[in-house]
Design an enzyme around this catalytic site. Structure first.
Site, short mmCIF file in Angstrom:
data_model
loop_
_atom_site.label_atom_id
_atom_site.label_comp_id
_atom_site.label_asym_id
_atom_site.label_seq_id
_atom_site.Cartn_x
_atom_site.Cartn_y
_atom_site.Cartn_z
N GLU A 57 0.98 -1.15 -0.14
CA GLU A 57 -0.07 0.01 -0.06
C GLU A 57 0.78 1.22 -0.11
O GLU A 57 0.60 1.99 0.86
CB GLU A 57 -0.81 0.11 1.28
CG GLU A 57 -1.81 -1.23 1.42
CD GLU A 57 -2.39 -1.22 2.94
OE1 GLU A 57 -1.87 -0.53 3.79
OE2 GLU A 57 -3.40 -2.02 3.02
N ARG A 105 3.42 7.73 -0.27
CA ARG A 105 4.05 8.73 -0.18
C ARG A 105 5.06 8.58 -1.48
O ARG A 105 5.31 9.44 -2.35
CB ARG A 105 5.12 8.76 0.98
CG ARG A 105 5.83 9.81 1.02
CD ARG A 105 6.69 9.89 2.33
NE ARG A 105 6.00 9.86 3.62
CZ ARG A 105 5.60 10.77 4.07
NH1 ARG A 105 5.68 11.95 3.78
NH2 ARG A 105 4.78 10.37 5.46
N TYR A 116 5.02 18.36 10.96
CA TYR A 116 6.15 17.40 11.31
C TYR A 116 7.50 18.09 10.89
O TYR A 116 8.42 17.23 11.25
CB TYR A 116 6.13 16.39 10.25
CG TYR A 116 4.58 15.77 9.88
CD1 TYR A 116 3.91 15.13 10.86
CD2 TYR A 116 4.12 16.07 8.68
CE1 TYR A 116 2.48 14.43 10.52
CE2 TYR A 116 2.84 15.62 8.10
CZ TYR A 116 2.20 14.75 9.14
OH TYR A 116 0.97 14.24 8.66
N CYS A 169 -2.02 34.26 9.87
CA CYS A 169 -1.64 34.81 10.96
C CYS A 169 -1.20 33.84 12.13
O CYS A 169 -2.15 33.54 13.00
CB CYS A 169 -2.77 35.63 11.36
SG CYS A 169 -3.35 36.94 10.45
#
Ligand SMILES: *Cc1c(COP(=O)(O)O)cnc(C)c1O
Length: 421
Positions: free
Chosen positions: A275, A278, A318, A346
């Site tokens: 699977e 990325r 991250y 902001c």
């Protein structure tokens, strides 16, 4: 390797200058390369050649319909983690028998939806989920094919927020309890136990954690077979990392990963599923943005971009690094200066990079964030009422907007005013 390269002093996406797309679409936007997506999918498919296998792309990495369709046409299966992703996979033309349903908290409604539309297997993650799925399937007069996700308690040695295979993580059932849980599953009338599932985390840059996990899965396969279960399918998850910097990192290649799979579980005669998300989409996408201002601060210069944390949250969430490159190729000898690269939102967290060495840039210049194809657009939000980042797909000489930038009216009109106001 990807297909975003400088040519004649300009960044190209395949055969199209990125600046031409920026002029047509406006910034910021995500830009994907069909050739890169295709190449990465095929690397996995070829790495498992000679085995009975299905590469199930992890839809959550980048879920645009055009991306799913590109991969589906290459024969990809899909790994989905919600009813919405299941619907996306189906809408892109993926047949149910190529869709695997993962995730720690599937609802009964999601189970029903997948059983109705067709499903390859559910990867179940707990006893209560097994019981619920058996109920739902039985009510429908069906039997649900399942693998149980086991937590092998190995350290994936990746960022804490994306490690999933340690005992303290919420995912799967402890491998030490697996035989007991499989016995329970086999006794439930609405379930057909077909295999074992494992996924230990994301952005793994070393094969060793995979080896530890897959050895444990191999051992468990034999134990479960001895207990009388017909284990015929192994879902080995995703997680192979990508190089986010061009310099030092060299994560293992899909070929090495494929060889490891054959070595650890090849002798079992099981159908193999993987699977990857990325590695398929990450380097197949960039985020293109323009410089709004260059602002001189106290001892530093800020490069203020029109992209922000709502468009690409990985640095804020991250501490992720993305290479940032000017769309106009700088001269090799061009002076580099440090910039704090920020967006207009902001929040102090809206910082992409600190003291990043870049050639001198000016308002209006275009820059590209590399390796932004995975966990980029899918995590975008409309925080600060910034329109959801558009997406564009290139295929050789052609490009198309695959998700348009919403107008302010469209955003505002999603809200409804109650009758008393
Ligand atoms: C996120 C996820 C994947 C994909 O991981 P990558 O690191 O993108 O390859 C695969 N399987 C499951 C169950 C996931 O949750």
């Amino acid at each position: 390797m990807d297909h975003f390269l400088y040519r004649d002093g300009e960044l190209y996406a395949e055969e199209v200058p990125v600046a031409d797309i920026a002029a047509a679409v406006g910034t910021p936007f995500y830009l994907y390369s069909t050739a890169t997506l295709t190449r990465h999918f095929r690397l996995f498919d070829e790495a498992l050649a000679g085995t009975n296998h299905l590469v199930c792309y992890a839809v959550k990495a980048a879920s645009n319909q055009a991306i799913l369709k590109t991969l589906a046409q290459l024969g990809a299966g899909m790994d989905v983690v919600s009813g919405g992703e299941y619907a996306r996979a189906k809408a892109a033309g993926v047949p149910g028998e190529r869709i695997v349903f993962s995730g720690v908290g599937k609802t009964r409604a999601e189970m029903r939806m997948a059983l109705e539309g067709g499903i390859r297997q559910f990867n179940v993650e707990s006893e209560p989920e097994m019981a619920a799925l058996s109920d739902v399937a039985s009510e429908m007069g069906r039997v649900a094919p399942i693998s149980v996700r086991v937590n092998p308690d190995v350290d994936a040695m990746t960022h804490a927020k994306i490690a999933t295979g340690k005992a303290e993580n919420k995912f799967g059932i402890p491998i030490s309890r697996a035989r007991q849980v499989y016995a329970q599953a086999a006794a439930l009338p609405g379930l057909d136990v077909v295999g074992i599932d494992v996924h230990i985390g994301s952005q793994l840059t070393d094969l060793e954690p995979f080896r530890l996990a897959y050895d444990k899965v191999a051992e468990l396969t034999e134990a479960l077979r001895a207990d009388g279960h017909d284990i015929r399918r192994l879902d080995l998850g995703g997680g192979l990392g990508i190089p986010y910097t061009r310099s030092n990192e060299a994560p293992p290649l899909p070929t090495e990963y494929g060889a490891l799979i054959k070595e650890t579980v090849g002798h079992l005669g099981c159908e193999i599923e993987i699977e990857p998300g990325r590695l398929v989409a990450g380097n197949a996408g960039i985020l293109v943005s323009s410089v709004i201002y260059v602002k001189s601060g106290e001892g530093r210069d800020f490069l203020i971009l029109d992209a922000a944390m709502n468009d690409l949250i990985r640095p804020a969430m991250y501490e992720a690094h993305h290479d940032i490159v000017p769309v106009t190729e700088p001269a090799a000898a061009a002076e580099r200066v440090p910039y704090d690269v920020v967006g207009p939102v902001c929040e102090t967290g809206d910082t992409f990079a600190k003291s990043r060495q870049l050639p001198r840039l000016a308002a209006g210049d275009l820059v590209a964030f590399r390796s932004a194809g995975a966990y980029g657009a899918v995590m975008a939000s409309e925080y600060n009422t910034r329109p959801l980042t558009p997406e564009v797909l290139v295929d050789e000489h052609q490009f198309a907007v695959i998700r348009a930038r919403p107008a302010f009216d469209e955003i505002i009109n999603r809200d409804t005013i109650p009758p008393w106001l």
